[in-house]
Motif scaffolding. Sequence first.
Motif, PDB file in Angstrom:
ATOM      1  N   VAL A 180      87.615   9.776  78.995  1.00  0.00           N
ATOM      2  CA  VAL A 180      86.767  10.841  78.466  1.00  0.00           C
ATOM      3  C   VAL A 180      85.557  11.054  79.374  1.00  0.00           C
ATOM      4  CG1 VAL A 180      85.255  11.520  76.551  1.00  0.00           C
ATOM      5  CG2 VAL A 180      87.520  10.593  76.077  1.00  0.00           C
ATOM      6  N   GLY A 181      84.983   9.966  79.878  1.00  0.00           N
ATOM      7  CA  GLY A 181      83.867  10.093  80.815  1.00  0.00           C
ATOM      8  C   GLY A 181      84.264  10.888  82.048  1.00  0.00           C
ATOM      9  N   ALA A 182      85.460  10.620  82.567  1.00  0.00           N
ATOM     10  CA  ALA A 182      85.949  11.358  83.737  1.00  0.00           C
ATOM     11  C   ALA A 182      86.230  12.816  83.386  1.00  0.00           C
ATOM     12  CB  ALA A 182      87.206  10.692  84.275  1.00  0.00           C
ATOM     13  N   LEU A 183      86.745  13.054  82.175  1.00  0.00           N
ATOM     14  CA  LEU A 183      86.996  14.423  81.724  1.00  0.00           C
ATOM     15  C   LEU A 183      85.689  15.207  81.665  1.00  0.00           C
ATOM     16  CD1 LEU A 183      88.977  16.548  80.426  1.00  0.00           C
ATOM     17  CD2 LEU A 183      88.336  15.557  78.211  1.00  0.00           C
ATOM     18  N   ILE A 184      84.642  14.591  81.134  1.00  0.00           N
ATOM     19  CA  ILE A 184      83.329  15.236  81.045  1.00  0.00           C
ATOM     20  C   ILE A 184      82.793  15.542  82.437  1.00  0.00           C
ATOM     21  CG2 ILE A 184      80.914  14.894  80.385  1.00  0.00           C
ATOM     22  CD1 ILE A 184      81.991  13.214  77.997  1.00  0.00           C
ATOM     23  N   ASP A 185      82.899  14.576  83.344  1.00  0.00           N
ATOM     24  CA  ASP A 185      82.424  14.798  84.714  1.00  0.00           C
ATOM     25  C   ASP A 185      83.136  15.985  85.352  1.00  0.00           C
ATOM     26  OD1 ASP A 185      80.702  12.658  84.521  1.00  0.00           O
ATOM     27  OD2 ASP A 185      81.966  11.283  85.679  1.00  0.00           O
ATOM     28  N   GLY A 186      84.449  16.041  85.177  1.00  0.00           N
ATOM     29  CA  GLY A 186      85.210  17.144  85.758  1.00  0.00           C
ATOM     30  C   GLY A 186      84.860  18.476  85.130  1.00  0.00           C
ATOM     31  N   ALA A 187      84.698  18.471  83.803  1.00  0.00           N
ATOM     32  CA  ALA A 187      84.364  19.717  83.098  1.00  0.00           C
ATOM     33  C   ALA A 187      82.985  20.216  83.526  1.00  0.00           C
ATOM     34  CB  ALA A 187      84.399  19.485  81.589  1.00  0.00           C
ATOM     35  N   ALA A 188      82.037  19.293  83.713  1.00  0.00           N
ATOM     36  CA  ALA A 188      80.687  19.677  84.140  1.00  0.00           C
ATOM     37  C   ALA A 188      80.718  20.252  85.547  1.00  0.00           C
ATOM     38  CB  ALA A 188      79.749  18.478  84.067  1.00  0.00           C
TER      39      ALA A 188
ATOM     40  N   ALA B  94      80.112  24.083  68.012  1.00  0.00           N
ATOM     41  CA  ALA B  94      79.869  23.965  69.453  1.00  0.00           C
ATOM     42  C   ALA B  94      81.087  24.420  70.233  1.00  0.00           C
ATOM     43  CB  ALA B  94      79.523  22.520  69.808  1.00  0.00           C
ATOM     44  N   GLY B  95      82.270  24.063  69.729  1.00  0.00           N
ATOM     45  CA  GLY B  95      83.495  24.465  70.398  1.00  0.00           C
ATOM     46  C   GLY B  95      83.800  25.935  70.257  1.00  0.00           C
ATOM     47  N   HIS B  96      83.589  26.481  69.072  1.00  0.00           N
ATOM     48  CA  HIS B  96      83.885  27.901  68.846  1.00  0.00           C
ATOM     49  C   HIS B  96      82.915  28.808  69.601  1.00  0.00           C
ATOM     50  CE1 HIS B  96      87.164  27.626  66.019  1.00  0.00           C
ATOM     51  NE2 HIS B  96      86.499  26.763  65.270  1.00  0.00           N
ATOM     52  N   SER B  97      81.658  28.388  69.693  1.00  0.00           N
ATOM     53  CA  SER B  97      80.647  29.262  70.300  1.00  0.00           C
ATOM     54  C   SER B  97      80.478  29.031  71.797  1.00  0.00           C
ATOM     55  CB  SER B  97      79.292  29.064  69.607  1.00  0.00           C
ATOM     56  OG  SER B  97      78.828  27.733  69.767  1.00  0.00           O
ATOM     57  N   GLY B  98      80.961  27.905  72.308  1.00  0.00           N
ATOM     58  CA  GLY B  98      80.779  27.587  73.714  1.00  0.00           C
ATOM     59  C   GLY B  98      82.092  27.348  74.441  1.00  0.00           C
ATOM     60  N   ASP B  99      81.990  26.708  75.605  1.00  0.00           N
ATOM     61  CA  ASP B  99      83.183  26.383  76.376  1.00  0.00           C
ATOM     62  C   ASP B  99      83.512  24.903  76.209  1.00  0.00           C
ATOM     63  OD1 ASP B  99      81.372  25.015  77.993  1.00  0.00           O
ATOM     64  OD2 ASP B  99      81.436  26.477  79.621  1.00  0.00           O
ATOM     65  N   LEU B 100      84.440  24.407  77.021  1.00  0.00           N
ATOM     66  CA  LEU B 100      84.861  23.015  76.874  1.00  0.00           C
ATOM     67  C   LEU B 100      83.708  22.044  77.083  1.00  0.00           C
ATOM     68  CD1 LEU B 100      87.163  20.973  76.437  1.00  0.00           C
ATOM     69  CD2 LEU B 100      87.547  21.016  78.913  1.00  0.00           C
TER      70      LEU B 100
ATOM     71  N   THR C 113      92.517  24.541  73.619  1.00  0.00           N
ATOM     72  CA  THR C 113      92.458  25.987  73.875  1.00  0.00           C
ATOM     73  C   THR C 113      91.351  26.339  74.863  1.00  0.00           C
ATOM     74  OG1 THR C 113      90.879  26.593  72.110  1.00  0.00           O
ATOM     75  CG2 THR C 113      93.201  26.336  71.480  1.00  0.00           C
ATOM     76  N   LYS C 114      90.392  25.435  75.049  1.00  0.00           N
ATOM     77  CA  LYS C 114      89.283  25.681  75.976  1.00  0.00           C
ATOM     78  C   LYS C 114      89.581  25.147  77.381  1.00  0.00           C
ATOM     79  CE  LYS C 114      86.407  27.345  72.801  1.00  0.00           C
ATOM     80  NZ  LYS C 114      85.659  28.623  72.893  1.00  0.00           N
ATOM     81  N   ALA C 115      90.655  24.383  77.515  1.00  0.00           N
ATOM     82  CA  ALA C 115      90.991  23.773  78.803  1.00  0.00           C
ATOM     83  C   ALA C 115      91.295  24.843  79.850  1.00  0.00           C
ATOM     84  CB  ALA C 115      92.189  22.846  78.642  1.00  0.00           C
ATOM     85  N   GLU C 116      90.883  24.558  81.085  1.00  0.00           N
ATOM     86  CA  GLU C 116      91.116  25.492  82.180  1.00  0.00           C
ATOM     87  C   GLU C 116      92.054  24.926  83.242  1.00  0.00           C
ATOM     88  OE1 GLU C 116      87.328  26.652  83.734  1.00  0.00           O
ATOM     89  OE2 GLU C 116      86.733  27.701  81.898  1.00  0.00           O
ATOM     90  N   THR C 117      92.415  23.647  83.098  1.00  0.00           N
ATOM     91  CA  THR C 117      93.344  23.034  84.041  1.00  0.00           C
ATOM     92  C   THR C 117      94.409  22.279  83.255  1.00  0.00           C
ATOM     93  OG1 THR C 117      92.226  20.888  84.241  1.00  0.00           O
ATOM     94  CG2 THR C 117      91.440  22.683  85.665  1.00  0.00           C
ATOM     95  N   LEU C 118      95.512  21.985  83.923  1.00  0.00           N
ATOM     96  CA  LEU C 118      96.577  21.219  83.278  1.00  0.00           C
ATOM     97  C   LEU C 118      96.092  19.821  82.921  1.00  0.00           C
ATOM     98  CD1 LEU C 118      99.532  21.221  82.390  1.00  0.00           C
ATOM     99  CD2 LEU C 118     100.161  20.479  84.702  1.00  0.00           C
ATOM    100  N   GLU C 119      95.273  19.237  83.791  1.00  0.00           N
ATOM    101  CA  GLU C 119      94.740  17.903  83.525  1.00  0.00           C
ATOM    102  C   GLU C 119      93.878  17.903  82.265  1.00  0.00           C
ATOM    103  OE1 GLU C 119      92.071  14.433  85.759  1.00  0.00           O
ATOM    104  OE2 GLU C 119      92.154  16.464  86.580  1.00  0.00           O
TER     105      GLU C 119
ATOM    106  N   CYS D 123      93.187  16.468  76.504  1.00  0.00           N
ATOM    107  CA  CYS D 123      92.763  16.870  75.158  1.00  0.00           C
ATOM    108  C   CYS D 123      93.914  16.752  74.164  1.00  0.00           C
ATOM    109  CB  CYS D 123      92.221  18.302  75.183  1.00  0.00           C
ATOM    110  SG  CYS D 123      90.703  18.483  76.148  1.00  0.00           S
ATOM    111  N   ALA D 124      95.112  17.149  74.577  1.00  0.00           N
ATOM    112  CA  ALA D 124      96.282  17.038  73.698  1.00  0.00           C
ATOM    113  C   ALA D 124      96.586  15.570  73.409  1.00  0.00           C
ATOM    114  CB  ALA D 124      97.483  17.718  74.339  1.00  0.00           C
ATOM    115  N   GLY D 125      96.454  14.709  74.427  1.00  0.00           N
ATOM    116  CA  GLY D 125      96.696  13.286  74.228  1.00  0.00           C
ATOM    117  C   GLY D 125      95.701  12.660  73.275  1.00  0.00           C
TER     118      GLY D 125
END
Length: 223
Positions: free
Chosen positions: A177-185, A122-128, A63-69, A74-76
Motif C-alpha cells: 500500500v505504501g508503494a501504491l501511494i507513492d506511485g499514485a502521488a 473522498a473517493g467520490h469527490s476526488g481521484d485515487l 474505478t479510480k485506477a489509471e494503470t493495470l498495476e 486495489c482489486a486484490g
Amino acid sequence: MSYGRTFPLWRAAAGEHWTAYVEHTFVRRLGDGTLPRAAFLHYLVQDYVFLIHFARAWALAVTKAETLEELRHCAGTVNALVNEELSLHVGICAEAGIPEAALFAAEERPENLAYTRYVLDAGHSGDLLDLLAALAPCVLGYGEIGARLGREPHAETYGGWIGTYAGAEYQALCCEVGALIDGAAARRIGEAPEAAPRWEAVTGRFVRATRLEIGFWDMGLAP
C-alpha cells in the motif's frame, strides 16, 4: 515502519493526532490485556461494519485506477478484506456467540458512520490519491500498531488480534500500500509531491482520517 516515502510525510504532518491514534488507551489496553472483553467485542462488531464500507471504498479505488498495476492492487485488497480480514472478526465473535448475520445487521455507531462516509466521499469527490490519503491511516496505522505490539511483551488475551496485524502477511500488505501511494502521488502530482499545489489538501485528508480513527478508538471504550 516507513511503508514508503509519502506515508512518513503524512504521518509527520498529523503530528500529535497520529500519536494519539497509535498510542490510544484502547491500543495500550489491547497490548497489556486489560481491555474489557465487552469493549473488545463491541469494537469488533463495529469494525466489521467499518470493514464492509472499507471494502466498498477499495472497490471504488478500482474505478479510480489509471494503470493495470493500480487496478490489480486495489482489486486484490478488496478480496483480502472480504475473504480474509473479516474472518478474524467473524471467528472471534462466533466464539462469543455472535453470528455473522448479526454482525452484518449491526447498527452503525455515529463515529463509525462519520469515518466511513468521509472515506467514501473522498473517493467520490476526488481521484485515487485523495481516496488513498483517507484510507491510509487505517491500513498503515494498524500495521504500525501491530508491529509495535508484536515486538513488545504483550498479554495473550488479545494475541490473535495482535498477531494478525503484526504478521508477515499484513506487514507485506502495508508495504504494498505504501508503494501504491507513492506511485499514485508521483503519477498525479509529481515526483516531489510535497512541492505540489495539491499537497496540503491531500495531506489534510490524511490528517482528518487520523482524527476519525481516534474517535473510533474512543467509541470502542464506550460500549
